[in-house]
Design an enzyme around this catalytic site. Sequence first.
Site, PDB file in Angstrom:
ATOM      1  N   PRO A  91       4.144  54.875 -38.587  1.00 53.44           N
ATOM      2  CA  PRO A  91       4.223  55.913 -39.603  1.00 53.44           C
ATOM      3  C   PRO A  91       4.080  57.338 -39.075  1.00 53.44           C
ATOM      4  O   PRO A  91       3.312  57.603 -38.153  1.00 53.44           O
ATOM      5  CB  PRO A  91       3.060  55.586 -40.544  1.00 53.44           C
ATOM      6  CG  PRO A  91       2.154  54.697 -39.770  1.00 53.44           C
ATOM      7  CD  PRO A  91       3.028  53.943 -38.817  1.00 53.44           C
ATOM      8  N   ASN A  92       4.863  58.196 -39.693  1.00 54.83           N
ATOM      9  CA  ASN A  92       4.871  59.648 -39.452  1.00 54.83           C
ATOM     10  C   ASN A  92       5.533  60.056 -38.140  1.00 54.83           C
ATOM     11  O   ASN A  92       5.744  61.252 -37.906  1.00 54.83           O
ATOM     12  CB  ASN A  92       3.453  60.248 -39.543  1.00 54.83           C
ATOM     13  CG  ASN A  92       2.830  60.014 -40.901  1.00 54.83           C
ATOM     14  OD1 ASN A  92       3.441  60.345 -41.912  1.00 54.83           O
ATOM     15  ND2 ASN A  92       1.663  59.404 -40.952  1.00 54.83           N
ATOM     16  N   ARG A 102       4.978  67.847 -36.989  1.00 51.62           N
ATOM     17  CA  ARG A 102       3.566  67.464 -37.107  1.00 51.62           C
ATOM     18  C   ARG A 102       2.672  68.493 -36.399  1.00 51.62           C
ATOM     19  O   ARG A 102       3.149  69.490 -35.877  1.00 51.62           O
ATOM     20  CB  ARG A 102       3.366  66.045 -36.546  1.00 51.62           C
ATOM     21  CG  ARG A 102       4.093  64.987 -37.367  1.00 51.62           C
ATOM     22  CD  ARG A 102       3.733  63.577 -36.948  1.00 51.62           C
ATOM     23  NE  ARG A 102       2.336  63.256 -37.242  1.00 51.62           N
ATOM     24  CZ  ARG A 102       1.766  62.105 -36.913  1.00 51.62           C
ATOM     25  NH1 ARG A 102       2.471  61.166 -36.291  1.00 51.62           N
ATOM     26  NH2 ARG A 102       0.505  61.885 -37.211  1.00 51.62           N
ATOM     27  N   TYR A 136       1.046  67.024 -31.129  1.00 52.55           N
ATOM     28  CA  TYR A 136       2.151  66.090 -30.871  1.00 52.55           C
ATOM     29  C   TYR A 136       3.351  66.748 -30.185  1.00 52.55           C
ATOM     30  O   TYR A 136       4.334  66.070 -29.884  1.00 52.55           O
ATOM     31  CB  TYR A 136       2.599  65.425 -32.177  1.00 52.55           C
ATOM     32  CG  TYR A 136       1.523  64.550 -32.782  1.00 52.55           C
ATOM     33  CD1 TYR A 136       1.109  63.386 -32.131  1.00 52.55           C
ATOM     34  CD2 TYR A 136       0.903  64.886 -33.973  1.00 52.55           C
ATOM     35  CE1 TYR A 136       0.103  62.600 -32.657  1.00 52.55           C
ATOM     36  CE2 TYR A 136      -0.105  64.098 -34.511  1.00 52.55           C
ATOM     37  CZ  TYR A 136      -0.501  62.958 -33.848  1.00 52.55           C
ATOM     38  OH  TYR A 136      -1.500  62.177 -34.365  1.00 52.55           O
ATOM     39  N   ASN A 163       4.385  52.089 -30.518  1.00 56.51           N
ATOM     40  CA  ASN A 163       3.415  53.105 -30.919  1.00 56.51           C
ATOM     41  C   ASN A 163       3.130  52.845 -32.400  1.00 56.51           C
ATOM     42  O   ASN A 163       3.876  53.299 -33.272  1.00 56.51           O
ATOM     43  CB  ASN A 163       3.976  54.521 -30.718  1.00 56.51           C
ATOM     44  CG  ASN A 163       2.947  55.590 -31.061  1.00 56.51           C
ATOM     45  OD1 ASN A 163       1.914  55.303 -31.670  1.00 56.51           O
ATOM     46  ND2 ASN A 163       3.224  56.826 -30.683  1.00 56.51           N
ATOM     47  N   ALA A 194      -0.860  55.557 -36.822  1.00 52.86           N
ATOM     48  CA  ALA A 194      -2.152  55.423 -37.526  1.00 52.86           C
ATOM     49  C   ALA A 194      -2.559  53.955 -37.713  1.00 52.86           C
ATOM     50  O   ALA A 194      -3.755  53.643 -37.776  1.00 52.86           O
ATOM     51  CB  ALA A 194      -2.076  56.123 -38.874  1.00 52.86           C
ATOM     52  N   HIS A 252      -5.273  51.982 -35.633  1.00 55.70           N
ATOM     53  CA  HIS A 252      -6.712  52.045 -35.884  1.00 55.70           C
ATOM     54  C   HIS A 252      -7.164  51.153 -37.040  1.00 55.70           C
ATOM     55  O   HIS A 252      -8.354  51.044 -37.297  1.00 55.70           O
ATOM     56  CB  HIS A 252      -7.105  53.509 -36.176  1.00 55.70           C
ATOM     57  CG  HIS A 252      -6.470  54.478 -35.222  1.00 55.70           C
ATOM     58  ND1 HIS A 252      -6.700  54.428 -33.864  1.00 55.70           N
ATOM     59  CD2 HIS A 252      -5.576  55.494 -35.415  1.00 55.70           C
ATOM     60  CE1 HIS A 252      -5.989  55.394 -33.275  1.00 55.70           C
ATOM     61  NE2 HIS A 252      -5.300  56.043 -34.188  1.00 55.70           N
ATOM     62  N   ASP A 312      -2.204  40.805 -35.376  1.00 54.88           N
ATOM     63  CA  ASP A 312      -1.931  39.369 -35.417  1.00 54.88           C
ATOM     64  C   ASP A 312      -0.457  39.066 -35.129  1.00 54.88           C
ATOM     65  O   ASP A 312      -0.143  38.065 -34.481  1.00 54.88           O
ATOM     66  CB  ASP A 312      -2.331  38.789 -36.775  1.00 54.88           C
ATOM     67  CG  ASP A 312      -3.843  38.753 -36.967  1.00 54.88           C
ATOM     68  OD1 ASP A 312      -4.581  39.091 -36.011  1.00 54.88           O
ATOM     69  OD2 ASP A 312      -4.294  38.384 -38.071  1.00 54.88           O
ATOM     70  N   GLU A 364       1.388  49.306 -25.445  1.00 54.05           N
ATOM     71  CA  GLU A 364       1.112  50.201 -26.582  1.00 54.05           C
ATOM     72  C   GLU A 364       1.014  51.618 -26.048  1.00 54.05           C
ATOM     73  O   GLU A 364       0.293  51.875 -25.076  1.00 54.05           O
ATOM     74  CB  GLU A 364      -0.188  49.798 -27.288  1.00 54.05           C
ATOM     75  CG  GLU A 364      -0.484  50.748 -28.447  1.00 54.05           C
ATOM     76  CD  GLU A 364      -1.570  50.253 -29.388  1.00 54.05           C
ATOM     77  OE1 GLU A 364      -1.551  49.074 -29.760  1.00 54.05           O
ATOM     78  OE2 GLU A 364      -2.427  51.078 -29.739  1.00 54.05           O
ATOM     79  N   HIS A 420       0.681  55.931 -26.882  1.00 54.49           N
ATOM     80  CA  HIS A 420       0.303  57.016 -27.794  1.00 54.49           C
ATOM     81  C   HIS A 420       0.640  58.323 -27.118  1.00 54.49           C
ATOM     82  O   HIS A 420       0.349  58.493 -25.926  1.00 54.49           O
ATOM     83  CB  HIS A 420      -1.196  56.955 -28.109  1.00 54.49           C
ATOM     84  CG  HIS A 420      -1.545  55.710 -28.859  1.00 54.49           C
ATOM     85  ND1 HIS A 420      -1.348  55.577 -30.205  1.00 54.49           N
ATOM     86  CD2 HIS A 420      -1.999  54.516 -28.416  1.00 54.49           C
ATOM     87  CE1 HIS A 420      -1.693  54.357 -30.578  1.00 54.49           C
ATOM     88  NE2 HIS A 420      -2.089  53.688 -29.509  1.00 54.49           N
ATOM     89  N   ARG A 434      -9.859  62.753 -29.426  1.00 51.07           N
ATOM     90  CA  ARG A 434      -9.632  63.315 -30.761  1.00 51.07           C
ATOM     91  C   ARG A 434     -10.732  62.853 -31.728  1.00 51.07           C
ATOM     92  O   ARG A 434     -11.848  62.601 -31.318  1.00 51.07           O
ATOM     93  CB  ARG A 434      -8.221  62.923 -31.211  1.00 51.07           C
ATOM     94  CG  ARG A 434      -7.138  63.460 -30.243  1.00 51.07           C
ATOM     95  CD  ARG A 434      -5.752  63.136 -30.713  1.00 51.07           C
ATOM     96  NE  ARG A 434      -5.461  63.758 -32.001  1.00 51.07           N
ATOM     97  CZ  ARG A 434      -4.468  63.386 -32.801  1.00 51.07           C
ATOM     98  NH1 ARG A 434      -3.653  62.402 -32.424  1.00 51.07           N
ATOM     99  NH2 ARG A 434      -4.267  63.994 -33.957  1.00 51.07           N
ATOM    100  N   ARG A 494     -10.165  57.648 -34.381  1.00 49.46           N
ATOM    101  CA  ARG A 494      -9.032  57.220 -33.547  1.00 49.46           C
ATOM    102  C   ARG A 494      -9.483  56.410 -32.328  1.00 49.46           C
ATOM    103  O   ARG A 494      -8.663  55.870 -31.594  1.00 49.46           O
ATOM    104  CB  ARG A 494      -8.220  58.430 -33.085  1.00 49.46           C
ATOM    105  CG  ARG A 494      -7.528  59.143 -34.219  1.00 49.46           C
ATOM    106  CD  ARG A 494      -6.632  60.271 -33.714  1.00 49.46           C
ATOM    107  NE  ARG A 494      -6.460  61.260 -34.766  1.00 49.46           N
ATOM    108  CZ  ARG A 494      -5.577  61.187 -35.762  1.00 49.46           C
ATOM    109  NH1 ARG A 494      -4.725  60.180 -35.803  1.00 49.46           N
ATOM    110  NH2 ARG A 494      -5.515  62.114 -36.688  1.00 49.46           N
TER     111      ARG A 494
HETATM  112  C1  DQA Z   1      -0.531  58.505 -32.284  1.00 49.72           C
HETATM  113  C2  DQA Z   1      -2.040  58.672 -32.438  1.00 49.72           C
HETATM  114  C3  DQA Z   1      -2.514  58.152 -33.786  1.00 49.72           C
HETATM  115  O1  DQA Z   1      -3.916  58.307 -33.897  1.00 49.72           O
HETATM  116  C4  DQA Z   1      -1.849  58.919 -34.906  1.00 49.72           C
HETATM  117  O2  DQA Z   1      -2.226  58.388 -36.159  1.00 49.72           O
HETATM  118  C5  DQA Z   1      -0.378  59.016 -34.768  1.00 49.72           C
HETATM  119  C6  DQA Z   1       0.209  59.140 -33.444  1.00 49.72           C
HETATM  120  C7  DQA Z   1      -0.026  59.129 -30.979  1.00 49.72           C
HETATM  121  O3  DQA Z   1       1.100  58.805 -30.598  1.00 49.72           O
HETATM  122  O4  DQA Z   1      -0.712  59.934 -30.356  1.00 49.72           O
HETATM  123  O5  DQA Z   1       0.335  59.092 -35.761  1.00 49.72           O
HETATM  124  O6  DQA Z   1      -0.225  57.124 -32.239  1.00 49.72           O
END
Ligand code: DQA
Length: 144
Positions: free
Chosen positions: A10-11, A18, A22, A74, A77, A80, A87, A98, A100, A107, A111
Amino acid sequence: MKKFKIINGPNLNLLGKREAVYGSRTLEDIQNLTKAKLQDKNISMDWFQSNIEGEIVDEIQSLVDSDYDGLVINPAAYSHTSVAIHDALKLLNIPIVEVHLTNVYSREEFRSQMLTAKAASKIMCGLKEHAYYLGIISLLEEEE
Ligand code: DQA
């Protein structure tokens, strides 16, 4: 030819709009950078993004018994909070990185709880837009 799936949560579809942490690159910019950095490798990549937890679970499940050689994810959010994504990742028998963009440990405290990462083979954080191609290179090196 090695085949990789790249899943974004998401996002991340709104990267570029953002918070400054980021960076200014969009997800499309990151895809283009990743492709450019890996152009000399004999690989294919399929990118997927969703803001919806269940759709991410479905996409991970589609990798069960597939011909993919690895996954870069990735979960954003959901990293967390999501036992469901954790699963689903546990169903896979391909290597999982994974990633980020930011160093989540530097942060907000919330997180630092990393649920999905417990199901990953490796994690990379704080490498910004470089995380994706470096994640795939790490998977290629693993197989050599
Ligand atoms: C993120 C870090 C996460 O805590 C956050 O919610 C994101 C992006 C990162 O790529 O740094 O949306 O996964």
